[in-house]
Scaffold this active site. Structure first.
Site, PDB file in Angstrom:
ATOM      1  N   ARG A   1       0.829  -1.206   0.000  1.00 27.50           N
ATOM      2  CA  ARG A   1       0.000   0.000   0.000  1.00 27.50           C
ATOM      3  C   ARG A   1       0.867   1.261   0.000  1.00 27.50           C
ATOM      4  NH1 ARG A   1      -2.846  -2.479  -2.437  1.00 27.50           N
ATOM      5  NH2 ARG A   1      -4.506  -3.760  -1.621  1.00 27.50           N
TER       6      ARG A   1
ATOM      7  N   GLU B   1       2.037   1.614  -3.468  1.00 23.20           N
ATOM      8  CA  GLU B   1       0.918   2.128  -4.248  1.00 23.20           C
ATOM      9  C   GLU B   1       0.727   3.631  -4.008  1.00 23.20           C
ATOM     10  OE1 GLU B   1      -3.526   0.507  -5.064  1.00 23.20           O
ATOM     11  OE2 GLU B   1      -2.985   0.766  -2.949  1.00 23.20           O
TER      12      GLU B   1
ATOM     13  N   SER C   1      15.081  14.624   3.127  1.00 16.92           N
ATOM     14  CA  SER C   1      16.097  13.690   3.599  1.00 16.92           C
ATOM     15  C   SER C   1      15.475  12.453   4.231  1.00 16.92           C
ATOM     16  CB  SER C   1      16.993  14.375   4.632  1.00 16.92           C
ATOM     17  OG  SER C   1      17.906  13.446   5.180  1.00 16.92           O
TER      18      SER C   1
END
Length: 147
Positions: A89, A92, A115
């Site tokens: 997820r 995604e 960073s």
């Protein structure tokens, strides 16, 4: 010598066997839960004191303590596209929102990056009438490109 991956497996096994939480480990180590979990899973080097505190709570030996102090090879995914549903997820999310995040960072900060070295992570549960929400905070220092 034990590897960091082997140490992480020992930590997970001991944690399950003893019923210890990541928060309890973080309290023993004296660091935030996200950092402590990352370190115990092999992604951060621990100091001797931190490794000893964790190993003591988990009843683990000197080999694990030494492995927890080694410099890691960062990056824990076995495949380019993760298969674990929770990790997928996030993959995604970056596929869908990555370009948006990049555009908004550049618009608000200029040419640079967030960073992952000077970085904080927090995860919390927020009650919601429609079902509890997972709030993930990624807090990284802005690093401008310098040409």
């Amino acid at each position: 010598m034990m590897t960091k991956k082997e140490a992480a497996e020992a930590v997970r096994a001991a944690k399950a066997r003893l019923g210890v939480t990541w928060v309890q480990l973080a309290e023993a180590v004296g660091r935030p839960p996200a950092w402590t979990t990352s370190a115990l899973l092999g992604q951060q080097p621990m100091s001797a004191e931190q490794a000893e505190a964790a190993a003591s709570l988990l009843d683990l030996d000197e080999d694990v303590q030494q492995a927890l102090q080694l410099q890691p090879t960062r990056g824990a995914l076995e495949t380019a596209v993760p298969t674990d549903p929770t990790i997928y997820r996030f993959y995604e999310i970056l596929q869908v929102y990555g370009p948006t995040i990049k555009e908004l960072i550049h618009e608000q900060f200029g040419d640079g990056i967030m960073s992952a070295i000077n970085f904080r992570l927090d995860i919390k549960r927020v009650p919601d009438p429609g079902g509890d929400r997972v709030v993930v905070t990624l807090d990284g220092k802005f690093l401008p490109y310098q040409w």
